[in-house]
Design a protein around this motif. Sequence first.
Motif, short mmCIF file in Angstrom:
data_model
loop_
_atom_site.label_atom_id
_atom_site.label_comp_id
_atom_site.label_asym_id
_atom_site.label_seq_id
_atom_site.Cartn_x
_atom_site.Cartn_y
_atom_site.Cartn_z
N GLY A 136 0.84 -1.19 0.00
CA GLY A 136 0.00 0.00 0.00
C GLY A 136 0.87 1.24 0.00
N SER A 137 0.65 2.12 0.96
CA SER A 137 1.43 3.35 1.09
C SER A 137 2.06 3.42 2.48
CB SER A 137 0.51 4.56 0.89
OG SER A 137 1.12 5.74 1.40
N PRO A 138 3.29 3.94 2.59
CA PRO A 138 3.90 4.11 3.92
C PRO A 138 3.26 5.22 4.73
CG PRO A 138 5.32 5.05 2.22
CD PRO A 138 4.21 4.34 1.50
N ALA A 139 2.42 6.04 4.08
CA ALA A 139 1.80 7.17 4.78
C ALA A 139 0.38 6.86 5.25
CB ALA A 139 1.80 8.40 3.87
N GLU A 140 0.04 5.58 5.37
CA GLU A 140 -1.27 5.21 5.94
C GLU A 140 -1.16 5.35 7.46
OE1 GLU A 140 -1.73 1.37 4.23
OE2 GLU A 140 -2.44 2.16 2.31
N ILE A 141 -1.29 6.57 7.94
CA ILE A 141 -0.96 6.89 9.32
C ILE A 141 -1.90 6.22 10.32
CG2 ILE A 141 0.22 9.05 8.78
CD1 ILE A 141 -2.35 10.55 9.29
#
Length: 494
Positions: A136-141
Amino acid sequence: MVKGALLVAGTTSDAGKSVVTAGICRWLARQGVRVAPYKAQNMSLNSYVTADGAEIGRAQVVQAQAAGLEPVADMNPILLKPGSDRRSQVVLMGKPVADVDAMEYGELKDMLRATALEALTRLRKQYDVVVCEGAGSPAEINLRRGDIANMGLARAANLPVIVVGDIDRGGVFAAFYGTVGLLDAADQAHVAGFVVNKFRGAKELLDPGLDMLRRMTGREVYGVLPWLDGLWMDVEDSLALDGRRVTSGAPHGRQTLRVAVVRLPRISNFTDVDALAAEPGVTVRFVTDPAELDDADLVVLPGSRATVADLAWLRERGLAAAIRARRGPVLGICGGFQMLAREIVDEVESGAGRVEGLDLLPVRITFAPDKRLARPVGEAYGEQVRAYEIHHGVAEVEGGEPFLDGCRVGDVWGTTWHGALENDGFRRAFLADVAERAGRAFVPAPATDFARLREDRLDALGDLVERHLDTDALLRLIDNGPPELPTLPPGAPV
């Protein structure tokens, strides 16, 4: 000799992480580097069975092939296979261990993280370089606290990170900047820079934006990968099925053979039809409407992670009635084969008990608690077939003509074997039979070598990396680890 590891992250799902990872693996392998792929946690319904009977994500299998390796479970220690919007099967080191919802999965995180890091450690001891793919994305906080596959992995294993963005979707500069800006300072320290993917047009028009991105983030742009038509891979994300996948047309003097693949809600191992799409003169499209079956010469019911639920969807959409009313070839693979049966007894996957199938094949399916994972070899149409099996449903065949491990009745075929169509001789013989039964003057191309085609496309990925990325900078990054970089406060450029 270069030695180290790298994490390839992405601004979104389907940004190109898998293909960039495969391309880097092929490029390094061609330099004589002993390189292996790795993805700590993969959520995908496209999977494969290794030689020793472990189930892993299909993308890591292709990446292993790019590296010249036989795939093993360490390359994808955690595989999540969604069965509904809320529950997934957890496959750990190649074997199913639980069926959980999001909260239950959280309770397993410590154990899963330890297993994933142990697998990575083993690979790093065995190979010079390990190219890791994020998820996915590393910025899925919202998911950062329990992260195993992105910045959590980068921090635990001290990995440098490059972030891939798909410029064809638009908004790539905002996605790059926002990805870094949403991370805390410790995570930002691992993000070395960016790779622009799927660019079309004049690069000089892009350069001012790349220069601004460098100034605003303090990070490198490692290159711009151009759009390359026809470079489909064994994808893991059903996002890649949006739109139709079509070949370039039939050879001179031959008709086209039209294949409609039913896009089930929980479609799995849809890479089974990639070999059909690669065959000259065969068009393949994914469909969800009964009217789209009308002009198909072959209808394929593919695999499913939720056979009973997807069978109910077929009935709701009117597809079940359309398939039953067909007077033409139908092929069911794994879950699709199960749907073609007289009845399904499922106390394992859906808990629905006895369910009526489409009754097109004389078969009774009973779901067993243990999943069958195998690499069978058989014969059909006088041709050897090598394949793989991943299923809970056990077929009791009560009639018809034998077909691989399943059966055939008239124009309907069913098998649990994935990958059978990748066998060139079998595929050609099957398509010739389909064409005759469909009344089409289609003749399979005798020169199509699917394994060679996949190798050629992996070479093309390696060429893209070599020609369009700053490979010297990548080698330094792999050798030296995360560089010292400025912290980017959200919304405040450096």
